[in-house]
Design an enzyme around this catalytic site. Structure first.
Site, PDB file in Angstrom:
ATOM      1  N   GLU A 130       0.837  -1.188   0.000  1.00 36.97           N
ATOM      2  CA  GLU A 130       0.000   0.000   0.000  1.00 36.97           C
ATOM      3  C   GLU A 130       0.878   1.246   0.000  1.00 36.97           C
ATOM      4  OE1 GLU A 130      -2.798  -0.404   3.218  1.00 36.97           O
ATOM      5  OE2 GLU A 130      -3.668  -2.231   2.362  1.00 36.97           O
ATOM      6  N   PRO A 131       0.324   2.415  -0.317  1.00 38.39           N
ATOM      7  CA  PRO A 131       1.153   3.620  -0.428  1.00 38.39           C
ATOM      8  C   PRO A 131       1.979   3.915   0.825  1.00 38.39           C
ATOM      9  CG  PRO A 131      -0.999   4.042  -1.386  1.00 38.39           C
ATOM     10  CD  PRO A 131      -1.069   2.683  -0.760  1.00 38.39           C
ATOM     11  N   GLY A 134       4.641  -1.182   3.172  1.00 40.45           N
ATOM     12  CA  GLY A 134       5.243  -2.103   2.223  1.00 40.45           C
ATOM     13  C   GLY A 134       5.445  -3.484   2.802  1.00 40.45           C
ATOM     14  N   TRP A 159       2.451  -0.367  -6.105  1.00 43.23           N
ATOM     15  CA  TRP A 159       3.483  -1.275  -6.646  1.00 43.23           C
ATOM     16  C   TRP A 159       2.883  -2.561  -7.186  1.00 43.23           C
ATOM     17  CZ3 TRP A 159       7.390   1.510  -7.608  1.00 43.23           C
ATOM     18  CH2 TRP A 159       7.872   2.465  -6.703  1.00 43.23           C
ATOM     19  N   GLY A 247       8.696 -17.208  -3.823  1.00 44.67           N
ATOM     20  CA  GLY A 247       8.999 -16.011  -4.596  1.00 44.67           C
ATOM     21  C   GLY A 247      10.383 -15.465  -4.319  1.00 44.67           C
ATOM     22  N   GLU A 368       9.525  -7.917  -2.721  1.00 38.07           N
ATOM     23  CA  GLU A 368       9.344  -9.204  -2.028  1.00 38.07           C
ATOM     24  C   GLU A 368       9.869  -9.149  -0.600  1.00 38.07           C
ATOM     25  OE1 GLU A 368       8.325 -12.493  -3.166  1.00 38.07           O
ATOM     26  OE2 GLU A 368       7.844 -11.997  -5.236  1.00 38.07           O
ATOM     27  N   GLU A 372      16.263  -5.562   4.783  1.00 34.97           N
ATOM     28  CA  GLU A 372      16.324  -5.365   6.234  1.00 34.97           C
ATOM     29  C   GLU A 372      15.312  -6.271   6.941  1.00 34.97           C
ATOM     30  OE1 GLU A 372      18.092  -1.981   4.189  1.00 34.97           O
ATOM     31  OE2 GLU A 372      16.163  -2.998   3.972  1.00 34.97           O
TER      32      GLU A 372
END
Length: 384
Positions: A130-131, A134, A159, A247, A368, A372
């Site tokens: 979301e804006p 992440g 994204w 992924g 993905e 960090e």
């Protein structure tokens, strides 16, 4: 120099790796610079990939795909990303998120939505970030509320690969509000992109991977049928956690392909560039740089392929997937930076592939799950 040889690749993945290499040489590499400059969506290359039976083929044969397993998809990723990361990302995002439905969806859902993707009649996408959020999967705010026999969606996603181009997306939304069960508050949904209240537009141009398009989605009372829930209500976080293990192995392949491209470019340049009366590869400092690049690359590749086997066998998959993703993507960054330095002033010229690789490598260390966050997961999930 063939850094992506098949000696570490399981034998059953050799054929698909060769198919991917030949396709990359014919269709991706020759078009890479043009699409990087224009930032256009590479429909022609995507369609060629569909014709070559290399798109969305991780979907099982039962629903029209080839049933490629994780090592086979990793083998394809290495080859595609060495040729060009932007085009490669578009090709691999055509079925992104579909595996969640195949694993957790009903037969009816798979027939209606998976089969057209496997047969290359449709493409899809995965809407999670979301804006303002992440990597925090338990902090997303886009909501899905039940209203009779429908779910009503409100919020924003960011994204989202193919958020504009896709026929439908797999969307992660909040369906509960239990403070004592943060991870059980989310569910997965099938959202056709022609749903009323679904609005998507491309995000601003990126510095790298410009041939891949991401979207900002706004959901304003978007209604979908109750049968568009994937699996059980409240199971979304756990579905994603498993999906991202696979992924992240593939994202490691993104890094390996980019690192191989950087090393190959640097090696060729160093052996052809003259300075102070000799080619620069004759200087010991240059030799050490090239040696270090190769050393780190081979270390990353060995880890990535070992991790693929661990994830495939469900052997502490999260731990191994996070390590592979971090190591391979960060090696790609290091190799690209060293390659730029060896190219000197010519490194900044757009006509040189190393400049494109240098831009592209900055992106996989973030998507993905930022590296960090991966380090947190490595520590928490380390086998005792």
């Amino acid at each position: 120099m063939d850094l992506l040889d098949d000696t570490v690749v399981p034998e059953h993945a050799h054929d698909i790796k060769q198919e991917a290499r030949e396709f990359a040489e014919e269709h991706i590499e020759p078009n890479a610079e043009e699409y990087h400059r224009s930032g256009e969506y590479p429909w022609e290359v995507l369609e060629a990939g569909m014709d070559a039976n290399l798109i969305a083929q991780d979907i099982s044969e039962e629903y029209g795909g080839r049933g490629l397993d994780l090592p086979q998809v990793l083998a394809v990723a290495e080859e595609f990303y060495r040729a060009d990361a932007g085009i490669a990302l578009t090709l691999q995002l055509a079925s992104f998120g579909a595996g969640i439905m195949e694993e957790h969806g009903t037969d009816e859902q798979c027939e209606e939505y998976l089969r057209p993707v496997a047969e290359n009649d449709q493409i899809t996408g995965l809407a999670v970030s979301e804006p303002e959020t992440g990597s925090d999967l338990a902090g997303m705010t886009t909501s899905a509320e039940k209203d009779g026999d429908e779910w009503v969606l409100n919020g924003e996603k960011y994204w989202v690969g193919n958020g504009v181009e896709a026929d439908w997306v797999t969307l992660y939304a909040k369906t509960g509000d239990d403070p004592d069960n943060r991870y059980g508050n989310y569910s997965m949904f099938i959202v056709p992109t022609d749903t009323e209240g679904y609005e998507a537009q491309h995000i601003p141009e990126k510095m790298g991977m410009r041939a891949s398009k991401q979207a900002h989605i706004v959901l304003d009372d978007a209604r979908i049928p109750e049968e568009n829930l994937i699996g059980v209500e409240g199971g979304g976080f756990y579905m994603l956690a498993d999906f991202f293990n696979h992924g992240r192995i593939v994202v490691g392949g993104h890094g390996l392909g980019l690192a191989a491209a950087a090393i190959e470019e640097a090696w060729e340049f160093a052996h052809g560039r003259n300075a102070f009366g000799r080619t620069i590869n004759e200087f010991q400092s240059v030799q050490h740089i090239l040696a270090d690049m190769r050393l780190e690359f081979e270390s990353a590749r060995a880890l990535n392929w070992r991790a693929a086997e661990k994830v495939e066998n469900d052997d502490h998959g999260g731990f191994w997937a996070s390590m592979a993703k971090v190591k391979s993507t960060e090696v790609a960054n290091d190799c690209a930076e060293r390659g730029m330095q060896l190219h000197g002033g010519r490194s900044v010229l757009l006509e040189n592939k190393i400049s494109r690789v240098y831009r592209d490598v900055r992106i996989p260390v973030i998507y993905e799950g930022a590296n960090e966050i991966q380090r947190n997961l490595i520590y928490r999930q380390a086998p005792n």
